[in-house]
Design a protein around this motif. Structure first.
Motif: not given
Length: 230
Positions: A94-99, A150-156, A163-168, A204-211
């Motif tokens: 689960r820590r592999i890659g940048h999905p 790693r994600g700091g503060n986040y929301v699922w 039919k998806l989860f989003s992770y911010h 740089p400041t950014h949003l990490h968005l995973m689906l």
């Protein structure tokens, strides 16, 4: 130990979100085996379909950062920052890659404020859904920057219509509440620099968005979905 069946018997939406958050925390903190994790994913897929029928939710897509667009998605040709590799939601991979896709904002002095407006950047819900996990306790220390998250503060958010989860991830303040039903485009947080790597000056400041697909928690490239917002 799988907690889901006990929670489902209560038939309360708040219990469902709280139960999924407990599951997510156990995955995040390596307190569940790979085998049990896969079993719970299947159970949760059944639970979520029953509790939140897809046809009752709007599937329209909204860009997740107010005032930004596809040009701010990482990668020279747009979207090439998505590198799923062998990522899995549970287990050692689960820590592999940048999905995910990173969406960068104008924050040259790294104060988590938009350089153009002097205001925080609002993070918006990608589509209508249910907030199923939040974390807002990230605090860096000199000994351990980012307390290991790693994600700091986040929301699922679970999006039944997609039919998806989003992770911010890398959020500053979170306004979305656990168990809340949010509409697409609704503010759920402000962007920050929280997280082990995002906190570093080199980032740089950014949003990490995973689906992730809800049925098996496998990654989906957010870029084609982000294009639908326009």
């Amino acid at each position: 130990m799988i907690l889901v069946p006990r929670l489902i018997s209560a038939a309360a939406e708040a219990d469902i979100s709280d139960g999924w958050q407990q599951f997510e925390r156990r995955v995040r903190d390596d307190r569940i085996s790979y085998e049990d994790g896969l079993k719970e994913i299947k159970v949760w897929w059944g639970v979520l379909q029953k509790a939140y029928p897809a046809d009752r939710f709007d599937s329209r897509i909204f860009f997740p950062l107010r005032g930004y667009g596809l040009k701010q998605v990482g990668g020279k040709r747009g979207g090439e920052g998505y590198r799923p590799s062998r990522y899995e939601f549970v287990g050692p991979k689960r820590r592999i890659g940048h999905p995910a896709q990173d969406i960068f904002v104008y924050d040259g002095n790294q104060d988590s404020l938009d350089d153009r407006t002097g205001r925080p950047v609002e993070v918006l819900a990608l589509a209508e859904g249910i907030v199923v996990s939040t974390f807002s306790e990230w605090t860096p220390t000199p000994q351990e920057p980012g307390n290991g998250k790693r994600g700091g503060n986040y929301v699922w958010i679970y999006h039944p219509g997609l039919k998806l989860f989003s992770y911010h991830a890398h959020l500053q303040s979170i306004s979305a509440r656990l168990g809340e039903q949010v509409t697409g485009g609704q503010p759920i947080a402000t962007l920050g620099r929280t997280g082990t790597n995002a906190y570093a000056e080199r980032s740089p400041t950014h949003l990490h968005l995973m689906l992730l697909r809800a049925q098996d928690m496998t990654p989906v490239d957010p870029y084609p979905w982000l294009k639908k917002a326009f």
